[in-house]
Enzyme design. Structure first.
Site, PDB file in Angstrom:
ATOM      1  N   SER A   1       0.817  -1.222   0.000  1.00 11.19           N
ATOM      2  CA  SER A   1       0.000   0.000   0.000  1.00 11.19           C
ATOM      3  C   SER A   1       0.845   1.265   0.000  1.00 11.19           C
ATOM      4  O   SER A   1       0.428   2.296  -0.534  1.00 11.19           O
ATOM      5  CB  SER A   1      -0.932   0.006   1.215  1.00 11.19           C
ATOM      6  OG  SER A   1      -0.188  -0.130   2.410  1.00 11.19           O
TER       7      SER A   1
ATOM      8  N   ASP B   1      -1.169   7.051  10.816  1.00 11.93           N
ATOM      9  CA  ASP B   1      -1.452   5.749  11.434  1.00 11.93           C
ATOM     10  C   ASP B   1      -0.173   5.041  11.878  1.00 11.93           C
ATOM     11  O   ASP B   1      -0.204   3.863  12.202  1.00 11.93           O
ATOM     12  CB  ASP B   1      -2.243   4.864  10.471  1.00 11.93           C
ATOM     13  CG  ASP B   1      -1.498   4.613   9.164  1.00 11.93           C
ATOM     14  OD1 ASP B   1      -0.376   5.159   8.984  1.00 11.93           O
ATOM     15  OD2 ASP B   1      -2.028   3.860   8.321  1.00 11.93           O
TER      16      ASP B   1
ATOM     17  N   HIS C   1       1.646   4.405   7.285  1.00 10.68           N
ATOM     18  CA  HIS C   1       1.629   4.936   5.921  1.00 10.68           C
ATOM     19  C   HIS C   1       2.067   6.399   5.921  1.00 10.68           C
ATOM     20  O   HIS C   1       1.486   7.205   6.654  1.00 10.68           O
ATOM     21  CB  HIS C   1       0.219   4.840   5.328  1.00 10.68           C
ATOM     22  CG  HIS C   1      -0.284   3.444   5.196  1.00 10.68           C
ATOM     23  ND1 HIS C   1      -1.025   2.822   6.183  1.00 10.68           N
ATOM     24  CD2 HIS C   1      -0.140   2.535   4.194  1.00 10.68           C
ATOM     25  CE1 HIS C   1      -1.327   1.589   5.791  1.00 10.68           C
ATOM     26  NE2 HIS C   1      -0.801   1.392   4.591  1.00 10.68           N
TER      27      HIS C   1
END
Length: 216
Positions: A41, A191, A194
């Site tokens: 991601s 978070d 990321h």
């Protein structure tokens, strides 16, 4: 028994195979691909949080983003086995993978590192003329003593030895994201995993000397 990190398999998420197919089509539509970003991601977010930076730094270099949310090493192995870099000969692959092995399952560092080694082996087979910039897994968790941060660092301590400085080059950019005490703040990663949107420029600038060198 073979570690899960080496058990070549697709993700089960409903969007995942369609994204794989879309990436095969995107690759086929490009006249040439000189630069590939491969990972999870954090890589996929070059298409969203990092989009403006991508368009400035990498689109002109004929770059292809093969980042998939949630990917672990076994998923990247599946994608490589199913055509994502076939018929390519890029100058450079930037590889960042492993934080979902340590995070989702808390794989042993040795097992995550084995998965990364298998990816490098497969890249060498499929892209024999391509250099690989192997990035240290990015820091996660606020403090350097927290379990997931420690796991990622233990993997990094293993994978740095995969560099031969001829075809595979290891680079640790993690200090760009940390304060002087090794802390990670929500200003950098909301978070604690990321990078925030503005950090994609920090990342690009930190990586630029290496990309310029290996693509010249």
């Amino acid at each position: 028994m073979t570690p899960v990190s080496l058990q070549i398999m697709p993700q089960q998420a409903i969007w995942w195979l369609p994204r794989h197919q879309a990436k095969l089509q995107e690759k086929a539509a490009m006249n040439r691909v000189d630069l590939v970003f491969l990972g999870d991601s954090i890589m996929q977010a070059w298409e969203k949080e990092g989009k403006a930076i991508w368009e400035t730094y990498y689109q002109p270099r004929k770059a292809l983003n093969l980042g998939f949310n949630g990917d672990r090493t076994e998923h990247v192995l599946w994608r490589l086995q199913h055509g994502e870099v076939d018929d390519l000969s890029p100058k450079l692959v930037v590889l960042l993978i492993g934080t979902n092995n340590t995070g989702h399952r808390m794989d042993k560092p040795q097992e995550t590192a084995q998965g990364i080694r298998a990816i490098l082996t497969l890249l060498a087979e499929k892209l024999p003329h391509t250099k690989v910039l192997l990035l240290a897994i990015f820091p996660r968790s606020a403090r350097p003593t927290q379990k997931l941060r420690v796991l990622n660092q233990q993997v990094n301590d293993l994978i740095k030895d995969y560099a031969d400085d001829q075809n595979v080059f290891f680079v640790d950019l993690n200090h760009y994201f940390l304060d002087q005490n090794g802390g990670l703040t929500s200003n950098v990663m909301d978070d604690f995993l990321h990078p925030n949107a503005h950090q994609y420029k920090v990342w690009a600038q930190a990586m630029e000397p290496y990309i310029e060198r290996f693509m010249s």
